[in-house]
Design a protein around this motif. Structure first.
Motif, PDB file in Angstrom:
ATOM      1  N   GLU A  30       2.439 -33.739  -0.141  1.00  0.00           N
ATOM      2  CA  GLU A  30       2.937 -33.340   1.175  1.00  0.00           C
ATOM      3  C   GLU A  30       2.254 -32.057   1.669  1.00  0.00           C
ATOM      4  OE1 GLU A  30       6.186 -35.784  -0.752  1.00  0.00           O
ATOM      5  OE2 GLU A  30       4.888 -34.121  -1.381  1.00  0.00           O
ATOM      6  N   SER A  31       2.162 -31.051   0.805  1.00  0.00           N
ATOM      7  CA  SER A  31       1.532 -29.806   1.238  1.00  0.00           C
ATOM      8  C   SER A  31       0.040 -29.996   1.493  1.00  0.00           C
ATOM      9  CB  SER A  31       1.759 -28.688   0.219  1.00  0.00           C
ATOM     10  OG  SER A  31       1.223 -29.017  -1.039  1.00  0.00           O
ATOM     11  N   ALA A  32      -0.631 -30.774   0.653  1.00  0.00           N
ATOM     12  CA  ALA A  32      -2.061 -31.021   0.860  1.00  0.00           C
ATOM     13  C   ALA A  32      -2.302 -31.722   2.192  1.00  0.00           C
ATOM     14  CB  ALA A  32      -2.631 -31.845  -0.290  1.00  0.00           C
ATOM     15  N   VAL A  33      -1.438 -32.676   2.540  1.00  0.00           N
ATOM     16  CA  VAL A  33      -1.556 -33.372   3.829  1.00  0.00           C
ATOM     17  C   VAL A  33      -1.246 -32.417   4.977  1.00  0.00           C
ATOM     18  CG1 VAL A  33      -0.476 -35.134   5.295  1.00  0.00           C
ATOM     19  CG2 VAL A  33      -1.154 -35.691   2.956  1.00  0.00           C
ATOM     20  N   ALA A  34      -0.219 -31.577   4.821  1.00  0.00           N
ATOM     21  CA  ALA A  34       0.117 -30.620   5.875  1.00  0.00           C
ATOM     22  C   ALA A  34      -1.051 -29.693   6.164  1.00  0.00           C
ATOM     23  CB  ALA A  34       1.337 -29.799   5.472  1.00  0.00           C
ATOM     24  N   TRP A  35      -1.668 -29.157   5.113  1.00  0.00           N
ATOM     25  CA  TRP A  35      -2.807 -28.251   5.326  1.00  0.00           C
ATOM     26  C   TRP A  35      -3.957 -28.989   5.998  1.00  0.00           C
ATOM     27  CZ3 TRP A  35       0.294 -24.782   5.109  1.00  0.00           C
ATOM     28  CH2 TRP A  35       0.999 -24.343   4.001  1.00  0.00           C
ATOM     29  N   PHE A  36      -4.171 -30.238   5.613  1.00  0.00           N
ATOM     30  CA  PHE A  36      -5.259 -30.993   6.231  1.00  0.00           C
ATOM     31  C   PHE A  36      -4.997 -31.207   7.718  1.00  0.00           C
ATOM     32  CE2 PHE A  36      -7.940 -34.454   7.472  1.00  0.00           C
ATOM     33  CZ  PHE A  36      -9.109 -34.249   6.751  1.00  0.00           C
ATOM     34  N   MET A  37      -3.783 -31.631   8.055  1.00  0.00           N
ATOM     35  CA  MET A  37      -3.450 -31.883   9.450  1.00  0.00           C
ATOM     36  C   MET A  37      -3.515 -30.607  10.279  1.00  0.00           C
ATOM     37  SD  MET A  37      -0.329 -34.594   8.814  1.00  0.00           S
ATOM     38  CE  MET A  37       0.153 -34.655  10.525  1.00  0.00           C
ATOM     39  N   LEU A  38      -3.027 -29.504   9.716  1.00  0.00           N
ATOM     40  CA  LEU A  38      -3.084 -28.228  10.429  1.00  0.00           C
ATOM     41  C   LEU A  38      -4.528 -27.776  10.638  1.00  0.00           C
ATOM     42  CD1 LEU A  38      -0.130 -26.328   8.741  1.00  0.00           C
ATOM     43  CD2 LEU A  38      -0.368 -26.744  11.195  1.00  0.00           C
ATOM     44  N   LEU A  39      -5.364 -27.952   9.623  1.00  0.00           N
ATOM     45  CA  LEU A  39      -6.760 -27.532   9.737  1.00  0.00           C
ATOM     46  C   LEU A  39      -7.504 -28.403  10.751  1.00  0.00           C
ATOM     47  CD1 LEU A  39      -8.882 -25.562   8.774  1.00  0.00           C
ATOM     48  CD2 LEU A  39      -9.353 -27.071   6.825  1.00  0.00           C
ATOM     49  N   GLU A  40      -7.242 -29.701  10.724  1.00  0.00           N
ATOM     50  CA  GLU A  40      -7.849 -30.592  11.718  1.00  0.00           C
ATOM     51  C   GLU A  40      -7.445 -30.187  13.129  1.00  0.00           C
ATOM     52  OE1 GLU A  40      -9.568 -34.206  13.513  1.00  0.00           O
ATOM     53  OE2 GLU A  40     -10.038 -32.856  11.860  1.00  0.00           O
ATOM     54  N   ASN A  41      -6.166 -29.892  13.323  1.00  0.00           N
ATOM     55  CA  ASN A  41      -5.691 -29.499  14.647  1.00  0.00           C
ATOM     56  C   ASN A  41      -6.242 -28.141  15.070  1.00  0.00           C
ATOM     57  OD1 ASN A  41      -4.212 -31.824  15.194  1.00  0.00           O
ATOM     58  ND2 ASN A  41      -2.394 -31.053  14.148  1.00  0.00           N
ATOM     59  N   GLU A  42      -6.443 -27.245  14.100  1.00  0.00           N
ATOM     60  CA  GLU A  42      -7.060 -25.961  14.439  1.00  0.00           C
ATOM     61  C   GLU A  42      -8.509 -26.140  14.859  1.00  0.00           C
ATOM     62  OE1 GLU A  42      -5.935 -22.858  15.055  1.00  0.00           O
ATOM     63  OE2 GLU A  42      -4.096 -24.024  14.964  1.00  0.00           O
ATOM     64  N   CYS A  43      -9.219 -27.050  14.210  1.00  0.00           N
ATOM     65  CA  CYS A  43     -10.600 -27.327  14.626  1.00  0.00           C
ATOM     66  C   CYS A  43     -10.633 -27.809  16.076  1.00  0.00           C
ATOM     67  CB  CYS A  43     -11.232 -28.360  13.698  1.00  0.00           C
ATOM     68  SG  CYS A  43     -11.588 -27.737  12.040  1.00  0.00           S
ATOM     69  N   ARG A  44      -9.699 -28.670  16.421  1.00  0.00           N
ATOM     70  CA  ARG A  44      -9.614 -29.145  17.814  1.00  0.00           C
ATOM     71  C   ARG A  44      -9.282 -27.988  18.750  1.00  0.00           C
ATOM     72  NH1 ARG A  44      -5.467 -33.903  19.259  1.00  0.00           N
ATOM     73  NH2 ARG A  44      -4.037 -32.388  18.308  1.00  0.00           N
ATOM     74  N   THR A  45      -8.352 -27.132  18.355  1.00  0.00           N
ATOM     75  CA  THR A  45      -7.984 -25.985  19.180  1.00  0.00           C
ATOM     76  C   THR A  45      -9.165 -25.057  19.410  1.00  0.00           C
ATOM     77  OG1 THR A  45      -5.691 -26.055  18.413  1.00  0.00           O
ATOM     78  CG2 THR A  45      -6.467 -23.960  19.292  1.00  0.00           C
ATOM     79  N   ILE A  46      -9.915 -24.785  18.350  1.00  0.00           N
ATOM     80  CA  ILE A  46     -11.072 -23.883  18.459  1.00  0.00           C
ATOM     81  C   ILE A  46     -12.122 -24.457  19.404  1.00  0.00           C
ATOM     82  CG2 ILE A  46     -13.018 -22.895  17.185  1.00  0.00           C
ATOM     83  CD1 ILE A  46     -10.998 -22.937  14.725  1.00  0.00           C
ATOM     84  N   LEU A  47     -12.451 -25.728  19.216  1.00  0.00           N
ATOM     85  CA  LEU A  47     -13.461 -26.354  20.073  1.00  0.00           C
ATOM     86  C   LEU A  47     -13.010 -26.351  21.533  1.00  0.00           C
ATOM     87  CD1 LEU A  47     -14.354 -29.370  17.755  1.00  0.00           C
ATOM     88  CD2 LEU A  47     -15.772 -27.351  18.186  1.00  0.00           C
ATOM     89  N   THR A  48     -11.734 -26.616  21.771  1.00  0.00           N
ATOM     90  CA  THR A  48     -11.203 -26.629  23.129  1.00  0.00           C
ATOM     91  C   THR A  48     -11.177 -25.226  23.718  1.00  0.00           C
ATOM     92  OG1 THR A  48      -9.804 -28.526  22.574  1.00  0.00           O
ATOM     93  CG2 THR A  48      -9.230 -27.302  24.552  1.00  0.00           C
ATOM     94  N   ALA A  49     -10.683 -24.256  22.955  1.00  0.00           N
ATOM     95  CA  ALA A  49     -10.575 -22.885  23.453  1.00  0.00           C
ATOM     96  C   ALA A  49     -11.935 -22.283  23.751  1.00  0.00           C
ATOM     97  CB  ALA A  49      -9.831 -22.026  22.432  1.00  0.00           C
ATOM     98  N   GLU A  50     -12.895 -22.515  22.864  1.00  0.00           N
ATOM     99  CA  GLU A  50     -14.217 -21.926  23.083  1.00  0.00           C
ATOM    100  C   GLU A  50     -14.942 -22.591  24.240  1.00  0.00           C
ATOM    101  OE1 GLU A  50     -16.250 -21.863  19.320  1.00  0.00           O
ATOM    102  OE2 GLU A  50     -15.065 -20.139  18.614  1.00  0.00           O
ATOM    103  N   ALA A  51     -14.731 -23.885  24.435  1.00  0.00           N
ATOM    104  CA  ALA A  51     -15.332 -24.565  25.590  1.00  0.00           C
ATOM    105  C   ALA A  51     -14.717 -24.049  26.886  1.00  0.00           C
ATOM    106  CB  ALA A  51     -15.131 -26.073  25.470  1.00  0.00           C
ATOM    107  N   ALA A  52     -13.398 -23.875  26.908  1.00  0.00           N
ATOM    108  CA  ALA A  52     -12.732 -23.371  28.105  1.00  0.00           C
ATOM    109  C   ALA A  52     -13.152 -21.936  28.390  1.00  0.00           C
ATOM    110  CB  ALA A  52     -11.217 -23.462  27.936  1.00  0.00           C
TER     111      ALA A  52
END
Length: 276
Positions: free
Chosen positions: A204-226
């Motif tokens: 469960e924790s390994a999946v949580a960290w993966f999902m959070l990291l994936e979502n942070e990658c999306r956030t970074i790409l979106t924020a830096e593009a904006a």
């Protein structure tokens, strides 16, 4: 230089309640069945969230009966169809010692090279997650470690590394050793030109960290593009705030709790089919 928010060292007047701990078992064989069911469910969670691609990717959990072995998916079965009886028990020599269907007695060689090395080097972790998720792959091409733009990113403060020595599909024990050396005692790794990898004390924790990291990658790409459209740069959180937040919500208990709603949802949606 990226701007940072200024703030005094934060303090906490309350603490989080992450609910009851995971179940414990007197019977290690009963625990094995539980671990297998949770791992099968984890595959379905990753599939539901759109974080798998074709036959690539692998999630593993250490076997509670023989901790020198781990459970992994058969090669080529879609994550959304995974059941506990599909999983293969593999030892640290790469031999399948139990599990699986007669026509599914093979696993991804890269899964063994990467995961067996991590399980051997990190006895305190029981699960490893690595898939070719879209935003993780995209961010990994930038050849940089994670910036801390959001509160959620802070769970990885001083707990994520960049592995920048990509040599194609990981089929060499020499490369798996380099991956081990790079991740060290941390919970996440950005593998340049490849994707993301996370570890945890449970699936469960390994999946949580993966999902959070994936979502942070999306956030970074979106924020830096904006930000680029306005000629500005995203505002990073301060190191004091990031460190405080990591202590509060970057723990093993917090990670497990973060994943439970997804596991519960998928278990309900599949009607318990992962137990077959």
């Amino acid at each position: 230089m990226v701007s940072t928010t200024s703030a005094s060292a934060p303090t906490a007047d309350l603490s989080f309640d992450f609910g009851p701990p995971p179940p414990t078992f007197a019977d290690k064989y009963a625990e094995r069945e539980y671990v297998k069911e949770r791992l099968a469910l984890a595959y379905r969670v990753i599939a539901r969230e759109g974080m798998c691609e074709g036959a690539s990717g692998h999630l593993t959990s250490r076997d509670p009966v023989d901790r020198e072995c781990f459970w992994v998916n058969p090669y080529g079965l879609h994550f959304s169809r995974m059941t506990s009886s599909d999983l293969l028990l593999v030892d640290h020599h790469g031999k399948i010692v139990a599990g699986g269907k007669p026509h599914q007695q093979r696993y991804n060689a890269a899964a063994f090279i990467i995961h067996s090395a991590i399980h051997a080097a990190r006895p305190e972790i029981d699960s490893v997650v690595h898939t070719h998720s879209p935003y993780g792959k995209a961010f990994s091409t930038l050849g940089r470690n994670l910036p801390f733009y959001s509160q959620d990113s802070a769970v990885f403060y001083n707990d994520v590394e960049l592995y920048d020595n990509h040599n194609g599909v990981v089929l060499s024990k020499n490369e798996s050793q380099m991956i081990i050396d790079k991740i060290g005692g941390k919970k996440a790794l950005i593998m340049q030109n490849h994707g993301l990898l996370t570890v945890g004390g449970c699936i469960e924790s390994a999946v949580a960290w993966f999902m959070l990291l994936e979502n942070e990658c999306r956030t970074i790409l979106t924020a830096e593009a904006a930000a680029a459209m306005t000629g500005s740069k995203p505002i990073s959180i301060s190191s004091e705030v990031a460190e405080f937040t990591q202590r509060e919500i970057g723990t093993e208990e917090a990670g497990r709790f973060e994943a439970l709603p997804f596991f519960d949802l998928v278990e309900e949606e599949c009607g318990g089919a992962h137990r077959k």
